[in-house]
Motif scaffolding. Structure first.
Motif, PDB file in Angstrom:
ATOM      1  N   UNK A   1       0.873  -0.999   0.147  1.00  0.00           N
ATOM      2  CA  UNK A   1      -0.060  -0.120  -0.118  1.00  0.00           C
ATOM      3  C   UNK A   1       0.899   1.258  -0.087  1.00  0.00           C
ATOM      4  N   UNK A   2       0.620   2.082  -0.872  1.00  0.00           N
ATOM      5  CA  UNK A   2       1.548   3.313  -1.062  1.00  0.00           C
ATOM      6  C   UNK A   2       0.550   4.463  -1.280  1.00  0.00           C
ATOM      7  N   UNK A   3       0.946   5.551  -0.441  1.00  0.00           N
ATOM      8  CA  UNK A   3       0.059   6.906  -0.617  1.00  0.00           C
ATOM      9  C   UNK A   3       0.407   7.472  -2.086  1.00  0.00           C
ATOM     10  N   UNK A   4      -0.667   7.937  -2.481  1.00  0.00           N
ATOM     11  CA  UNK A   4      -0.539   8.449  -3.743  1.00  0.00           C
ATOM     12  C   UNK A   4       0.408   9.921  -3.762  1.00  0.00           C
ATOM     13  N   UNK A   5       0.549  10.471  -2.827  1.00  0.00           N
ATOM     14  CA  UNK A   5       1.460  11.710  -2.575  1.00  0.00           C
ATOM     15  C   UNK A   5       2.885  11.122  -2.752  1.00  0.00           C
ATOM     16  N   UNK A   6       3.141   9.744  -2.200  1.00  0.00           N
ATOM     17  CA  UNK A   6       4.668   9.185  -2.501  1.00  0.00           C
ATOM     18  C   UNK A   6       4.860   8.885  -3.847  1.00  0.00           C
ATOM     19  N   UNK A   7       4.082   9.052  -4.642  1.00  0.00           N
ATOM     20  CA  UNK A   7       4.599   8.563  -5.949  1.00  0.00           C
ATOM     21  C   UNK A   7       5.397   9.221  -6.615  1.00  0.00           C
ATOM     22  N   UNK A   8       6.561   8.993  -7.369  1.00  0.00           N
ATOM     23  CA  UNK A   8       7.505   9.840  -8.110  1.00  0.00           C
ATOM     24  C   UNK A   8       6.639  10.278  -9.457  1.00  0.00           C
ATOM     25  N   UNK A   9       6.661  11.653  -9.779  1.00  0.00           N
ATOM     26  CA  UNK A   9       5.850  12.181 -10.641  1.00  0.00           C
ATOM     27  C   UNK A   9       6.457  11.835 -12.024  1.00  0.00           C
ATOM     28  N   UNK A  10       5.678  11.903 -12.952  1.00  0.00           N
ATOM     29  CA  UNK A  10       5.905  11.492 -14.388  1.00  0.00           C
ATOM     30  C   UNK A  10       5.266  10.053 -14.515  1.00  0.00           C
ATOM     31  N   UNK A  11       4.869   9.268 -13.810  1.00  0.00           N
ATOM     32  CA  UNK A  11       4.516   7.823 -14.214  1.00  0.00           C
ATOM     33  C   UNK A  11       3.041   7.823 -14.737  1.00  0.00           C
ATOM     34  N   UNK A  12       3.007   6.820 -15.663  1.00  0.00           N
ATOM     35  CA  UNK A  12       2.062   6.930 -16.524  1.00  0.00           C
ATOM     36  C   UNK A  12       0.999   5.759 -16.104  1.00  0.00           C
ATOM     37  N   UNK A  13      -0.268   5.645 -16.186  1.00  0.00           N
ATOM     38  CA  UNK A  13      -1.214   4.917 -15.903  1.00  0.00           C
ATOM     39  C   UNK A  13      -2.819   4.860 -16.727  1.00  0.00           C
ATOM     40  N   UNK A  14      -3.331   3.967 -16.849  1.00  0.00           N
ATOM     41  CA  UNK A  14      -4.507   4.101 -17.418  1.00  0.00           C
ATOM     42  C   UNK A  14      -5.740   3.563 -16.552  1.00  0.00           C
ATOM     43  N   UNK A  15      -6.748   3.905 -16.334  1.00  0.00           N
ATOM     44  CA  UNK A  15      -7.849   3.708 -15.455  1.00  0.00           C
ATOM     45  C   UNK A  15      -8.567   2.409 -16.250  1.00  0.00           C
ATOM     46  N   UNK A  16      -8.813   1.105 -15.647  1.00  0.00           N
ATOM     47  CA  UNK A  16      -9.042  -0.098 -16.145  1.00  0.00           C
ATOM     48  C   UNK A  16     -10.304  -0.430 -15.711  1.00  0.00           C
ATOM     49  N   UNK A  17     -11.064   0.091 -14.629  1.00  0.00           N
ATOM     50  CA  UNK A  17     -12.192  -0.078 -14.079  1.00  0.00           C
ATOM     51  C   UNK A  17     -12.503   0.885 -13.100  1.00  0.00           C
ATOM     52  N   UNK A  18     -13.849   1.244 -13.055  1.00  0.00           N
ATOM     53  CA  UNK A  18     -14.578   2.048 -12.135  1.00  0.00           C
ATOM     54  C   UNK A  18     -14.905   0.925 -10.866  1.00  0.00           C
ATOM     55  N   UNK A  19     -15.270   1.538  -9.787  1.00  0.00           N
ATOM     56  CA  UNK A  19     -15.871   0.702  -8.724  1.00  0.00           C
ATOM     57  C   UNK A  19     -17.271   0.448  -9.117  1.00  0.00           C
TER      58      UNK A  19
END
Length: 139
Positions: A97-115
């Motif tokens: 489990x990682x806090x979003x604010x601890x992510x290194x900037x510039x990492x790319x992702x895609x939304x796969x599924x909503x709740x």
């Protein structure tokens, strides 16, 4: 949701297939997700949203950057009883489990599924309900 520290930033809810990038927003002390198309608008994820990163995720540490060694995560909120803490987090398929604010900037992702609850609501509002047909009989 967007963490309390992003309430002063323009934001919008995430959609399926949104292309996101981890970023530090100007005039804030936190990081979050923005879309490729509009990097100044925070993209808010709801608990249960699944995202996939292009590469293994890296986290900024106090001294060194750490590698999470995973790409698939589900958004969740933690420590909700502690008002002045960051709550937005990612739970990876390897259990980290990682806090979003601890992510290194510039990492790319895609939304796969909503709740599920949000996906059901979108389906209901997107398609009008069918009008039931009543069989009429002639006397």
């Amino acid at each position: 949701m967007c963490d309390y520290s992003l309430h002063a930033v323009a934001n919008r809810p995430a959609e399926v297939a949104d292309r996101l990038v981890s970023t530090r927003f100007p005039s804030t002390t936190t990081k979050g997700f923005a879309s490729f198309d509009d990097p100044n608008v925070a993209v808010c994820l709801r608990p249960g949203t699944e995202i996939a990163f292009e590469e293994n995720v890296r986290v900024d540490g106090w001294v060194f950057r750490r590698n999470v060694n995973d790409r698939l995560a589900r958004f969740r909120q933690i420590d909700m009883g502690q008002y002045h803490n960051h709550h937005d987090a990612l739970e990876f398929s390897n259990g980290r489990i990682v806090l979003v604010t601890d992510l290194r900037p510039g990492q790319k992702a895609v939304v796969l599924q909503l709740p599920v609850s949000q996906a059901i609501q979108k389906t209901r509002t997107a398609a009008p309900a069918a009008t039931p047909r009543v069989a009429r009989t002639t006397p």
